[in-house]
Design a protein around this motif. Structure first.
Motif, PDB file in Angstrom:
ATOM      1  N   ILE A  17       0.832  -1.209   0.000  1.00  0.00           N
ATOM      2  CA  ILE A  17       0.000   0.000   0.000  1.00  0.00           C
ATOM      3  C   ILE A  17       0.872   1.266   0.000  1.00  0.00           C
ATOM      4  O   ILE A  17       0.575   2.244  -0.682  1.00  0.00           O
ATOM      5  N   GLY A  18       1.968   1.244   0.767  1.00  0.00           N
ATOM      6  CA  GLY A  18       2.886   2.398   0.798  1.00  0.00           C
ATOM      7  C   GLY A  18       3.519   2.634  -0.565  1.00  0.00           C
ATOM      8  O   GLY A  18       3.676   3.779  -1.011  1.00  0.00           O
ATOM      9  N   THR A  21       0.875   4.011  -2.866  1.00  0.00           N
ATOM     10  CA  THR A  21       0.589   5.400  -2.474  1.00  0.00           C
ATOM     11  C   THR A  21       1.697   6.330  -2.964  1.00  0.00           C
ATOM     12  O   THR A  21       1.426   7.447  -3.441  1.00  0.00           O
ATOM     13  N   VAL A  83       1.905   9.830   5.539  1.00  0.00           N
ATOM     14  CA  VAL A  83       1.143   8.590   5.401  1.00  0.00           C
ATOM     15  C   VAL A  83       1.884   7.508   6.191  1.00  0.00           C
ATOM     16  O   VAL A  83       3.023   7.164   5.871  1.00  0.00           O
ATOM     17  N   SER A  85       2.177   4.075   6.587  1.00  0.00           N
ATOM     18  CA  SER A  85       1.803   2.774   6.020  1.00  0.00           C
ATOM     19  C   SER A  85       2.680   1.628   6.515  1.00  0.00           C
ATOM     20  O   SER A  85       2.344   0.465   6.294  1.00  0.00           O
ATOM     21  N   SER A 114       3.388   4.569  14.467  1.00  0.00           N
ATOM     22  CA  SER A 114       2.476   5.580  13.889  1.00  0.00           C
ATOM     23  C   SER A 114       2.454   6.830  14.771  1.00  0.00           C
ATOM     24  O   SER A 114       2.413   7.956  14.279  1.00  0.00           O
ATOM     25  N   LEU A 136      -2.893   3.953   8.778  1.00  0.00           N
ATOM     26  CA  LEU A 136      -3.433   2.704   8.242  1.00  0.00           C
ATOM     27  C   LEU A 136      -3.993   1.869   9.387  1.00  0.00           C
ATOM     28  O   LEU A 136      -3.240   1.263  10.149  1.00  0.00           O
ATOM     29  N   ILE A 228      -6.399   7.186  -0.006  1.00  0.00           N
ATOM     30  CA  ILE A 228      -5.382   7.920   0.772  1.00  0.00           C
ATOM     31  C   ILE A 228      -5.082   9.259   0.074  1.00  0.00           C
ATOM     32  O   ILE A 228      -4.992  10.307   0.732  1.00  0.00           O
TER      33      ILE A 228
END
Ligand code: NAP
Length: 253
Positions: A17-18, A21, A83, A85, A114, A136, A228
């Protein structure tokens, strides 16, 4: 080009996902500072996108987090987007580790990581006059998980870690709103990435996971990255403290 003139740090940018993104943000015109514990993956990404700034680091270590945020802010003189992730499941931890050790490691990366990234980023965003943080979470942080698919004898640190990320998101969203910093999370259903590859290679488990989603399938990293990017953009200026389900209807059942 919804993110033109914006500067973003993306953790976990080397994979899944990172990674998706990072590609999406570059396409939308952002300056991206990509970080991941996997240096090789970052170097490969930078070879593909020469404008990308990279710095490997572990989000669970305060000194490395500070180095990442300081380097990104120094490079562009501002920070607009973070972000978060980077994340792991209990399966990413040494197979000989005890449940207690797995619990501590998953919490250290998913929850503390995070928080540390957000803490450092908020300092930089204050100087930029505001910003947007996207965490996330996961559908597993919102609904229970079928025991048959759970890790070990049913105890799994991952859902609790993602529930904590969801609640941290609401709390931070409220706390920093007056400073023009929006904090939101996406809570994906099961997505095809290296995080899930070890279970989805079993056809029976893949079929069971597909059926959990009313959409009849798991998601793609690009489908999560699209949401995102929206949450990071000024189009989402009135979205704050929210946990967006991006799960093909899984949690709506
Ligand atoms: P992924 O493909 O495994 O990517 C995560 C990346 O984070 C990997 O490159 C990983 O490196 C890196 N990482 C691990 N520990 C780190 C640390 N301490 N510091 C910095 N980077 C670290 O996973 P993904 O599926 O894209 O997951 C991204 C996020 O979405 C995670 O937070 C995950 O919990 C969440 N999520 C995923 C799904 C899903 O079904 N895939 C669903 C809901 C939520 P290594 O490969 O070296 O470990």
């Amino acid at each position: 080009m919804r993110l033109a003139d914006k500067t973003a740090i993306i953790t976990g940018a080397g994979s899944g996902i990172g990674n998706a993104t990072t590609r999406k943000f570059l396409e939308e015109g952002a300056n991206v500072f990509a970080t991941d514990i996997d240096e090789t993956a970052l170097v490969e990404l930078a070879r593909e996108f020469p404008s990308l700034e990279i710095l490997p680091g572990d989000v669970s270590l305060m000194e490395e987090v500070e180095e990442i945020v300081t380097a990104a802010t120094k490079r562009w003189g501002q920070l607009d987007i973070l972000v978060n992730s980077a994340g792991i499941t209990a399966r990413n931890v040494d197979e000989n580790a005890s449940l207690e050790e797995r619990w501590d490691k998953v919490m250290a990366v998913n929850v503390k990581g995070s928080m540390l990234m957000a803490q450092a980023a908020v300092g930089a965003m204050r100087m930029s006059g505001g910003g947007a943080i996207i965490n996330l979470s996961s559908v597993m942080g919102v609904v229970g998980y079928p025991t048959a698919l759970a890790f070990s004898d049913g105890f799994n640190p991952y859902p609790g870690s993602k529930g904590a990320v969801a609640q941290m998101t609401r709390d931070m969203g409220v706390r920093f709103a007056a400073e023009g910093i929006r904090v939101n999370a996406v809570a994906p259903g099961f997505v095809h990435t290296s995080l899930t590859a070890n279970v989805t290679q079993n056809p029976e488990i893949l079929s069971a996971l597909n059926k959990l989603h009313p959409a009849g399938r798991m998601g793609t990293a690009e489908e999560i990255a699209n949401v995102i990017a929206f949450l990071a953009s000024d189009e989402a200026s009135f979205v704050n403290g929210a946990v967006w389900m991006v799960d093909g209807g899984y949690s709506a059942q």
